[in-house]
Design a protein around this motif. Structure first.
Motif, PDB file in Angstrom:
ATOM      1  N   MET A 149      36.677  29.379  45.855  1.00 53.86           N
ATOM      2  CA  MET A 149      36.041  30.473  45.141  1.00 53.86           C
ATOM      3  C   MET A 149      36.615  31.812  45.596  1.00 53.86           C
ATOM      4  N   SER A 150      36.267  32.236  46.792  1.00 55.37           N
ATOM      5  CA  SER A 150      36.780  33.534  47.225  1.00 55.37           C
ATOM      6  C   SER A 150      37.704  33.320  48.388  1.00 55.37           C
ATOM      7  N   SER A 151      38.593  34.254  48.587  1.00 64.94           N
ATOM      8  CA  SER A 151      39.472  34.109  49.737  1.00 64.94           C
ATOM      9  C   SER A 151      38.913  34.821  50.949  1.00 64.94           C
ATOM     10  N   LEU A 152      37.821  35.561  50.751  1.00 64.46           N
ATOM     11  CA  LEU A 152      37.332  36.397  51.841  1.00 64.46           C
ATOM     12  C   LEU A 152      36.437  35.614  52.792  1.00 64.46           C
ATOM     13  N   ASN A 153      35.252  35.239  52.315  1.00 60.62           N
ATOM     14  CA  ASN A 153      34.363  34.458  53.181  1.00 60.62           C
ATOM     15  C   ASN A 153      34.055  33.134  52.498  1.00 60.62           C
ATOM     16  N   SER A 154      35.130  32.447  52.078  1.00 54.05           N
ATOM     17  CA  SER A 154      34.943  31.311  51.185  1.00 54.05           C
ATOM     18  C   SER A 154      34.169  30.177  51.826  1.00 54.05           C
ATOM     19  N   LEU A 155      34.273  30.004  53.134  1.00 60.20           N
ATOM     20  CA  LEU A 155      33.592  28.863  53.749  1.00 60.20           C
ATOM     21  C   LEU A 155      32.090  28.950  53.549  1.00 60.20           C
ATOM     22  N   ILE A 156      31.520  30.092  53.946  1.00 56.39           N
ATOM     23  CA  ILE A 156      30.072  30.193  53.873  1.00 56.39           C
ATOM     24  C   ILE A 156      29.616  30.253  52.412  1.00 56.39           C
ATOM     25  N   THR A 216      36.660  33.699  36.821  1.00 56.10           N
ATOM     26  CA  THR A 216      35.356  34.307  36.543  1.00 56.10           C
ATOM     27  C   THR A 216      35.207  34.600  35.063  1.00 56.10           C
ATOM     28  N   ASP A 217      36.292  35.055  34.465  1.00 56.80           N
ATOM     29  CA  ASP A 217      36.269  35.319  33.035  1.00 56.80           C
ATOM     30  C   ASP A 217      35.910  34.054  32.262  1.00 56.80           C
ATOM     31  N   ASN A 218      36.545  32.939  32.637  1.00 56.75           N
ATOM     32  CA  ASN A 218      36.237  31.671  31.977  1.00 56.75           C
ATOM     33  C   ASN A 218      34.782  31.278  32.167  1.00 56.75           C
ATOM     34  N   ALA A 219      34.288  31.484  33.384  1.00 55.78           N
ATOM     35  CA  ALA A 219      32.899  31.119  33.671  1.00 55.78           C
ATOM     36  C   ALA A 219      31.943  31.934  32.811  1.00 55.78           C
ATOM     37  N   VAL A 220      32.208  33.235  32.685  1.00 58.97           N
ATOM     38  CA  VAL A 220      31.340  34.081  31.870  1.00 58.97           C
ATOM     39  C   VAL A 220      31.456  33.689  30.404  1.00 58.97           C
ATOM     40  N   GLN A 221      32.660  33.302  29.994  1.00 62.74           N
ATOM     41  CA  GLN A 221      32.848  32.855  28.614  1.00 62.74           C
ATOM     42  C   GLN A 221      32.006  31.618  28.341  1.00 62.74           C
ATOM     43  N   GLN A 222      32.009  30.681  29.297  1.00 69.86           N
ATOM     44  CA  GLN A 222      31.182  29.485  29.140  1.00 69.86           C
ATOM     45  C   GLN A 222      29.708  29.838  29.070  1.00 69.86           C
ATOM     46  N   LEU A 223      29.320  30.825  29.887  1.00 73.91           N
ATOM     47  CA  LEU A 223      27.935  31.270  29.863  1.00 73.91           C
ATOM     48  C   LEU A 223      27.580  31.810  28.485  1.00 73.91           C
ATOM     49  N   ALA A 224      28.508  32.593  27.916  1.00 71.34           N
ATOM     50  CA  ALA A 224      28.249  33.166  26.600  1.00 71.34           C
ATOM     51  C   ALA A 224      28.165  32.075  25.538  1.00 71.34           C
ATOM     52  N   ASN A 225      28.947  30.999  25.711  1.00 76.75           N
ATOM     53  CA  ASN A 225      28.894  29.901  24.756  1.00 76.75           C
ATOM     54  C   ASN A 225      27.704  28.998  24.976  1.00 76.75           C
ATOM     55  N   GLY A 226      26.977  29.204  26.074  1.00 77.23           N
ATOM     56  CA  GLY A 226      25.796  28.398  26.325  1.00 77.23           C
ATOM     57  C   GLY A 226      26.105  27.053  26.925  1.00 77.23           C
ATOM     58  N   LEU A 244      31.038  36.166  40.062  1.00 78.57           N
ATOM     59  CA  LEU A 244      31.195  37.557  39.649  1.00 78.57           C
ATOM     60  C   LEU A 244      31.245  38.486  40.851  1.00 78.57           C
ATOM     61  N   GLU A 245      30.278  38.273  41.768  1.00 80.34           N
ATOM     62  CA  GLU A 245      30.229  39.200  42.886  1.00 80.34           C
ATOM     63  C   GLU A 245      31.430  39.037  43.816  1.00 80.34           C
ATOM     64  N   GLN A 246      31.824  37.781  44.072  1.00 78.83           N
ATOM     65  CA  GLN A 246      32.966  37.559  44.956  1.00 78.83           C
ATOM     66  C   GLN A 246      34.233  38.172  44.369  1.00 78.83           C
ATOM     67  N   THR A 247      34.392  38.037  43.058  1.00 75.45           N
ATOM     68  CA  THR A 247      35.580  38.611  42.429  1.00 75.45           C
ATOM     69  C   THR A 247      35.562  40.126  42.542  1.00 75.45           C
ATOM     70  N   ARG A 248      34.370  40.692  42.329  1.00 75.44           N
ATOM     71  CA  ARG A 248      34.270  42.145  42.415  1.00 75.44           C
ATOM     72  C   ARG A 248      34.625  42.617  43.815  1.00 75.44           C
ATOM     73  N   LEU A 249      34.146  41.893  44.833  1.00 76.95           N
ATOM     74  CA  LEU A 249      34.446  42.262  46.207  1.00 76.95           C
ATOM     75  C   LEU A 249      35.932  42.165  46.496  1.00 76.95           C
ATOM     76  N   ALA A 250      36.536  41.075  46.051  1.00 74.25           N
ATOM     77  CA  ALA A 250      37.972  40.886  46.308  1.00 74.25           C
ATOM     78  C   ALA A 250      38.767  41.994  45.636  1.00 74.25           C
ATOM     79  N   PHE A 251      38.359  42.335  44.422  1.00 74.17           N
ATOM     80  CA  PHE A 251      39.062  43.391  43.703  1.00 74.17           C
ATOM     81  C   PHE A 251      38.855  44.725  44.393  1.00 74.17           C
ATOM     82  N   ASP A 252      37.638  44.930  44.890  1.00 70.26           N
ATOM     83  CA  ASP A 252      37.335  46.160  45.603  1.00 70.26           C
ATOM     84  C   ASP A 252      38.228  46.303  46.834  1.00 70.26           C
ATOM     85  N   LEU A 253      38.358  45.188  47.557  1.00 71.81           N
ATOM     86  CA  LEU A 253      39.213  45.200  48.746  1.00 71.81           C
ATOM     87  C   LEU A 253      40.640  45.560  48.368  1.00 71.81           C
ATOM     88  N   LEU A 254      41.127  44.944  47.284  1.00 70.63           N
ATOM     89  CA  LEU A 254      42.486  45.237  46.818  1.00 70.63           C
ATOM     90  C   LEU A 254      42.634  46.718  46.517  1.00 70.63           C
TER      91      LEU A 254
END
Lengths: 106, 138, 107
Positions: free
Chosen positions: A1-8, C56-66, C78-88
């Motif tokens: 899932m994430s590369s940051l804290n993926s384990l937990i 994440t985009d695919n997951a949200v798409q599936q959510l929209a399709n029910g 969603l949150e993990q992706t946002r964090l990773a992007f934020d870090l970048l």
């Protein structure tokens, strides 16, 4: 899932899957409680045989009838566990968030 | 199977309990009805409930569905009321075979089941809302 | 102007060109060595973030399709992706700041 804290995050996410499945099972049991001959569903988690493989959870019928108050108690306990997992995830992630934002603003 | 379908299952449970409630209260109300408008004896109603699979899934999860509301053929009771217009020559009136006591007990269990399903519905909604709040507070 | 001095000047020119060329190549190779550390890490992270965004985009798409099984998976994703992007984003800002500071330096 994430590369940051993926384990937990992965282990919390797997536990949440199991909790969600249990919630579905108990809800169905309570709804079908007055159906004659209904056998209640239970979620069995199997420990992985190989190290590193993920534990799996599945629904199966037990040959018991539904006892309404017991089922409600199980459902409530599972719901609390679900919320606990969510909170644990949020707190863990907010620490990471602090690190990324260096403590400044949103 | 998503948590949203759990709401469907709980509401199906509520519908079933409501149907049982209607049948039970109709039986109680008509416990002393010697004649319906067709001229026949009132027969107590019973609700047939069975579990059905959710449409479109092969999961083991099932929802309860009212498959039938039938008139049972229970034995009428004979009550000694000599002055009653419907009394037979021995003074007995045939009344519907409604077991009032057990119907009252049924009402209690119906009420408990209904409340249980309502609480499940509420808990599910709370869990879903909490899930949606993930990530909203930074 | 004697032939010897002309030869000496052109030799100096050639030497200068050679020295410049010699200097250029080590700079490139130090860049490659440096990118093993910083840039490669950044590129890897960029690829990770991109994969996460697509998933994440695919997951949200599936959510929209029910057709989603787990709402919590989508929210966590969603949150993990946002964090990773934020870090970048933060790393990119820092790198840009460092570059601009270097460029501002008086030679």
């Amino acid at each position: 899932m994430s590369s940051l804290n993926s384990l937990i995050v992965d282990s919390i996410s797997r536990e949440l899957d199991v909790c969600a499945l249990r919630h579905e099972a108990y809800s169905a049991n309570i709804a079908n409680a007055s159906v004659p001959g209904y056998e209640r569903l239970e979620v069995m988690t199997s420990s992985p045989v190989n190290v590193g493989a993920m534990p799996s959870a599945q629904l199966l019928h037990t040959h018991d009838a539904v006892k309404l108050d017991q089922e409600m108690a199980k459902l409530s306990k599972n719901a609390v566990r679900y919320e606990t997992l969510l909170t644990a995830y949020q707190q863990t992630t907010s620490i990471l968030n602090l690190a990324i934002k260096e403590g400044k603003g949103a | 199977m998503s948590m949203f379908r759990v709401l469907d299952i709980s509401s199906a449970g509520l519908s079933v309990e409501q149907a049982r409630l209607e049948a039970a209260s109709t039986n109680l109300a008509n416990a002393n009805t010697t004649r319906t408008k067709d001229g026949v004896m009132y027969q107590p109603l019973a609700v047939v409930v069975s579990s059905q699979a959710i449409d479109g899934t092969t999961s083991l999860l099932q929802k309860p569905v009212v498959t039938d509301v039938i008139s049972t053929s229970s034995e009428p009771r004979l009550v000694y009321e000599p002055g009653h217009p419907d009394a037979n020559e021995k003074g007995f009136v045939t009344k519907p075979g409604v077991d009032t006591l057990s119907t009252m007990m049924d009402l209690m269990s119906i009420s408990r089941s209904y409340e249980a399903n309502l609480r499940v519905f509420d808990i599910t909604r709370t869990l879903l809302q909490k899930t949606l709040e993930v990530g909203s507070r930074s | 102007m004697s032939i010897a001095s002309i030869a000496a000047v052109s030799a100096t020119n050639i030497a200068a060109t050679q020295i410049t060329r010699d200097m250029a190549i080590p700079i490139q190779s130090t860049n490659v060595a440096a990118s093993d550390g910083l840039f490669n890490t950044l590129l890897n992270h960029l690829e990770n973030v991109n994969t996460q965004l697509v998933n994440t985009d695919n997951a949200v798409q599936q959510l929209a399709n029910g057709e989603t099984d787990n709402l919590h998976q989508v929210m966590i994703s969603l949150e993990q992706t946002r964090l990773a992007f934020d870090l970048l984003l933060q790393v990119r800002n820092k790198v840009l700041d460092a570059y601009q500071e270097v460029m501002r330096m008086q030679v």
